[in-house]
Design an enzyme around this catalytic site. Structure first.
Site, PDB file in Angstrom:
ATOM      1  N   SER A  12     -43.968  26.511  76.828  1.00  0.00           N
ATOM      2  CA  SER A  12     -43.665  25.155  76.373  1.00  0.00           C
ATOM      3  C   SER A  12     -42.460  25.193  75.460  1.00  0.00           C
ATOM      4  O   SER A  12     -42.478  25.853  74.414  1.00  0.00           O
ATOM      5  CB  SER A  12     -44.851  24.571  75.608  1.00  0.00           C
ATOM      6  OG  SER A  12     -44.404  23.449  74.870  1.00  0.00           O
ATOM      7  N   HIS A  37     -42.542  24.309  80.825  1.00  0.00           N
ATOM      8  CA  HIS A  37     -43.369  23.165  80.435  1.00  0.00           C
ATOM      9  C   HIS A  37     -42.623  22.337  79.382  1.00  0.00           C
ATOM     10  O   HIS A  37     -42.173  22.866  78.369  1.00  0.00           O
ATOM     11  CB  HIS A  37     -44.693  23.686  79.884  1.00  0.00           C
ATOM     12  CG  HIS A  37     -45.696  22.624  79.556  1.00  0.00           C
ATOM     13  ND1 HIS A  37     -46.511  22.047  80.500  1.00  0.00           N
ATOM     14  CD2 HIS A  37     -46.032  22.049  78.375  1.00  0.00           C
ATOM     15  CE1 HIS A  37     -47.308  21.162  79.925  1.00  0.00           C
ATOM     16  NE2 HIS A  37     -47.031  21.134  78.625  1.00  0.00           N
ATOM     17  N   ASP A  39     -42.731  19.046  76.951  1.00  0.00           N
ATOM     18  CA  ASP A  39     -43.664  18.137  76.280  1.00  0.00           C
ATOM     19  C   ASP A  39     -42.960  16.891  75.770  1.00  0.00           C
ATOM     20  O   ASP A  39     -42.150  16.955  74.844  1.00  0.00           O
ATOM     21  CB  ASP A  39     -44.327  18.861  75.104  1.00  0.00           C
ATOM     22  CG  ASP A  39     -45.381  19.847  75.565  1.00  0.00           C
ATOM     23  OD1 ASP A  39     -46.246  19.452  76.368  1.00  0.00           O
ATOM     24  OD2 ASP A  39     -45.342  21.012  75.114  1.00  0.00           O
ATOM     25  N   MET A  41     -43.339  13.367  73.922  1.00  0.00           N
ATOM     26  CA  MET A  41     -44.245  12.675  72.985  1.00  0.00           C
ATOM     27  C   MET A  41     -43.571  11.422  72.431  1.00  0.00           C
ATOM     28  O   MET A  41     -42.371  11.441  72.154  1.00  0.00           O
ATOM     29  CB  MET A  41     -44.601  13.598  71.821  1.00  0.00           C
ATOM     30  CG  MET A  41     -45.211  14.916  72.251  1.00  0.00           C
ATOM     31  SD  MET A  41     -45.738  15.868  70.816  1.00  0.00           S
ATOM     32  CE  MET A  41     -46.234  17.396  71.627  1.00  0.00           C
ATOM     33  N   HIS A  70     -44.916  17.085  80.892  1.00  0.00           N
ATOM     34  CA  HIS A  70     -46.202  16.617  80.363  1.00  0.00           C
ATOM     35  C   HIS A  70     -45.935  15.384  79.508  1.00  0.00           C
ATOM     36  O   HIS A  70     -45.376  15.490  78.415  1.00  0.00           O
ATOM     37  CB  HIS A  70     -46.814  17.762  79.532  1.00  0.00           C
ATOM     38  CG  HIS A  70     -48.108  17.421  78.870  1.00  0.00           C
ATOM     39  ND1 HIS A  70     -48.682  18.221  77.890  1.00  0.00           N
ATOM     40  CD2 HIS A  70     -48.977  16.388  79.038  1.00  0.00           C
ATOM     41  CE1 HIS A  70     -49.814  17.701  77.488  1.00  0.00           C
ATOM     42  NE2 HIS A  70     -50.028  16.586  78.163  1.00  0.00           N
ATOM     43  N   MET A  72     -46.983  12.694  77.108  1.00  0.00           N
ATOM     44  CA  MET A  72     -47.959  12.241  76.106  1.00  0.00           C
ATOM     45  C   MET A  72     -47.444  10.921  75.569  1.00  0.00           C
ATOM     46  O   MET A  72     -47.014  10.802  74.409  1.00  0.00           O
ATOM     47  CB  MET A  72     -48.100  13.310  75.010  1.00  0.00           C
ATOM     48  CG  MET A  72     -48.862  14.530  75.513  1.00  0.00           C
ATOM     49  SD  MET A  72     -48.572  16.005  74.524  1.00  0.00           S
ATOM     50  CE  MET A  72     -47.083  16.587  75.309  1.00  0.00           C
ATOM     51  N   MET A 141     -56.530  20.015  78.264  1.00  0.00           N
ATOM     52  CA  MET A 141     -56.019  20.265  76.914  1.00  0.00           C
ATOM     53  C   MET A 141     -57.051  21.067  76.121  1.00  0.00           C
ATOM     54  O   MET A 141     -58.216  20.681  76.034  1.00  0.00           O
ATOM     55  CB  MET A 141     -55.754  18.942  76.181  1.00  0.00           C
ATOM     56  CG  MET A 141     -54.679  18.051  76.791  1.00  0.00           C
ATOM     57  SD  MET A 141     -53.047  18.803  76.926  1.00  0.00           S
ATOM     58  CE  MET A 141     -52.689  19.257  75.230  1.00  0.00           C
ATOM     59  N   ASP A 176     -53.536  23.877  78.408  1.00  0.00           N
ATOM     60  CA  ASP A 176     -52.454  23.590  77.460  1.00  0.00           C
ATOM     61  C   ASP A 176     -52.994  23.540  76.038  1.00  0.00           C
ATOM     62  O   ASP A 176     -53.757  22.638  75.687  1.00  0.00           O
ATOM     63  CB  ASP A 176     -51.804  22.255  77.838  1.00  0.00           C
ATOM     64  CG  ASP A 176     -50.514  22.003  77.087  1.00  0.00           C
ATOM     65  OD1 ASP A 176     -50.104  22.863  76.286  1.00  0.00           O
ATOM     66  OD2 ASP A 176     -49.916  20.933  77.313  1.00  0.00           O
TER      67      ASP A 176
HETATM   68  C1  DX5 Z   1     -49.487  20.058  72.674  1.00  0.00           C
HETATM   69  C2  DX5 Z   1     -48.541  20.410  73.801  1.00  0.00           C
HETATM   70  C3  DX5 Z   1     -48.560  21.854  74.159  1.00  0.00           C
HETATM   71  C4  DX5 Z   1     -48.128  22.755  73.056  1.00  0.00           C
HETATM   72  C5  DX5 Z   1     -48.658  24.122  73.255  1.00  0.00           C
HETATM   73  O1  DX5 Z   1     -49.495  18.688  72.496  1.00  0.00           O
HETATM   74  O2  DX5 Z   1     -48.869  19.680  74.953  1.00  0.00           O
HETATM   75  O3  DX5 Z   1     -47.802  22.100  75.337  1.00  0.00           O
HETATM   76  O4  DX5 Z   1     -46.744  22.825  72.935  1.00  0.00           O
HETATM   77  O5  DX5 Z   1     -48.281  24.877  72.147  1.00  0.00           O
HETATM   78  P1  DX5 Z   1     -49.126  26.138  71.664  1.00  0.00           P
HETATM   79  O6  DX5 Z   1     -49.116  27.110  72.793  1.00  0.00           O
HETATM   80  O7  DX5 Z   1     -48.356  26.592  70.473  1.00  0.00           O
HETATM   81  O8  DX5 Z   1     -50.505  25.645  71.343  1.00  0.00           O
HETATM   82 ZN    ZN Z   2     -48.030  20.211  76.988  1.00  0.00          ZN
END
Ligand code: DX5
Ligand code: ZN
Length: 229
Positions: A12, A37, A39, A41, A70, A72, A141, A176
Site C-alpha cells: 500500500s 494498492h 488507498d 480516502m 481501494h 474509502m 479489512m 487489508d
Molecule cells: C487502511 C488502508 C490500508 C493500509 C494498510 O485504511 O486501507 O491499505 O494502508 O496499512 P498497514 O499495512 O500499515 O496496516
Molecule cells: Zn487499502
C-alpha cells in the site's frame, strides 16, 4: 489480468513517500510486489484524506502490473469513471458506503475495471452473500480503515466463511490492514490470496535504498506460504 489463487503481495503506497509516488511504485515492483494498492480516502467515509483520480492517473505510467484502487469514499458512483479512466485495474468500494452497492459494482464492471467489495471489521460475511457473482475481489479489512500502521484484528472466521461462499468462482480474497510476517500465515490459511501491506513493506527502505522493500515482501510471502525465514 488473469486469475489465480497464488499469494500476491500488494504494498500500500499509503506508507510510501507521498512526494515520490512514481519512484516508489517502480521500486516496490522491482523488489517483487505483485500488485500496487492505492488507498483513496475522503475525510468523510473515513477520518483521513489522501488523494483522488488525478494522482492515480499520474502514478499509472510508473506501474507495470495491477493497480488496485481501494476507495474509502462515499458517495462512490460519481467517481467510478474517473478512476477507471485513470487506469485502475481493480476498483474496490465498501459495502458500507451506500445503499446501492450492487449498482456500484455493475458500474465498475461497466467502466471496464474488475470490481471489488470491501468489508469493515464490524460487517459480517453475509453482507456480501448476494454479491458473489457481481465481484472479482472481496477485501476483508483487518483494521478499521483510515490509517496505516494499526494493529491487526483477526478476521479468520470471516475469511473462511467467504472462501466457502466463493467456492470455485474466480474471486480473490484480499486482506487489508496489519499484515506482516506474523499475521500473514493466519489469513493465508483461512483462504486469502491478496495480502495488502503498507508499513510492513516500506519500513527500513527508501527509493535510494530499496533492498529492504524486497526483504520485507519476501518475508511476508514466505510466511504466507508456510516457509518462515
Ligand atoms: C487502511 C488502508 C490500508 C493500509 C494498510 O485504511 O486501507 O491499505 O494502508 O496499512 P498497514 O499495512 O500499515 O496496516
Ligand atoms: Zn487499502
Amino acid at each position: 489480468m488473469s486469475f489465480d489463487r497464488s499469494i500476491k503481495i500488494a504494498p500500500s503506497i499509503l506508507a510510501a513517500d507521498f512526494a515520490n509516488f512514481g519512484a516508489e511504485c517502480e521500486a516496490i515492483e522491482a523488489q517483487g510486489a505483485d500488485w500496487v494498492h492505492v488507498d483513496v480516502m475522503d475525510g468523510h467515509f473515513v477520518p483521513n484524506i489522501t488523494f483522488g483520480p488525478t494522482t492515480c492517473a499520474a502514478i499509472r505510467p510508473h506501474i507495470k502490473g495491477v493497480m488496485d484502487v481501494h476507495l474509502m469514499i462515499t458517495p462512490v458512483d460519481p467517481y467510478i469513471d474517473a478512476f477507471a479512466q485513470a487506469g485502475a485495474d481493480v476498483i474496490t468500494a465498501h459495502v458500507e458506503a451506500g445503499p446501492h452497492i450492487h449498482r456500484t459494482l455493475q458500474a465498475i464492471r461497466g467502466a471496464g475495471a474488475k470490481a471489488g467489495v470491501a468489508l469493515n471489521p464490524g460487517t459480517p460475511a453475509s453482507a456480501v452473500s448476494e454479491l458473489i457473482d457481481s465481484v472479482d475481489l472481496i477485501c476483508v479489512m483487518t483494521v478499521n480503515p483510515g490509517f496505516g500502521g494499526q494493529k491487526f484484528i483477526d478476521m479468520s472466521e470471516k475469511i473462511s466463511a467467504l472462501r466457502r461462499m466463493i467456492g470455485d468462482r474466480p474471486v480473490h480474497i484480499e486482506i487489508d490492514g496489519g499484515v506482516d510476517p506474523s499475521t500473514a500465515p493466519l489469513v493465508a490459511k483461512a483462504g486469502a490470496d491478496v495480502l495488502v501491506a503498507g508499513s510492513a513493506v516500506f519500513r527500513g527502505g527508501s527509493v535510494s535504498d530499496p533492498a529492504p522493500y524486497g526483504d520485507n515482501i519476501g518475508a511476508i510471502r514466505a510466511a504466507a506460504s508456510g516457509t518462515y525465514v
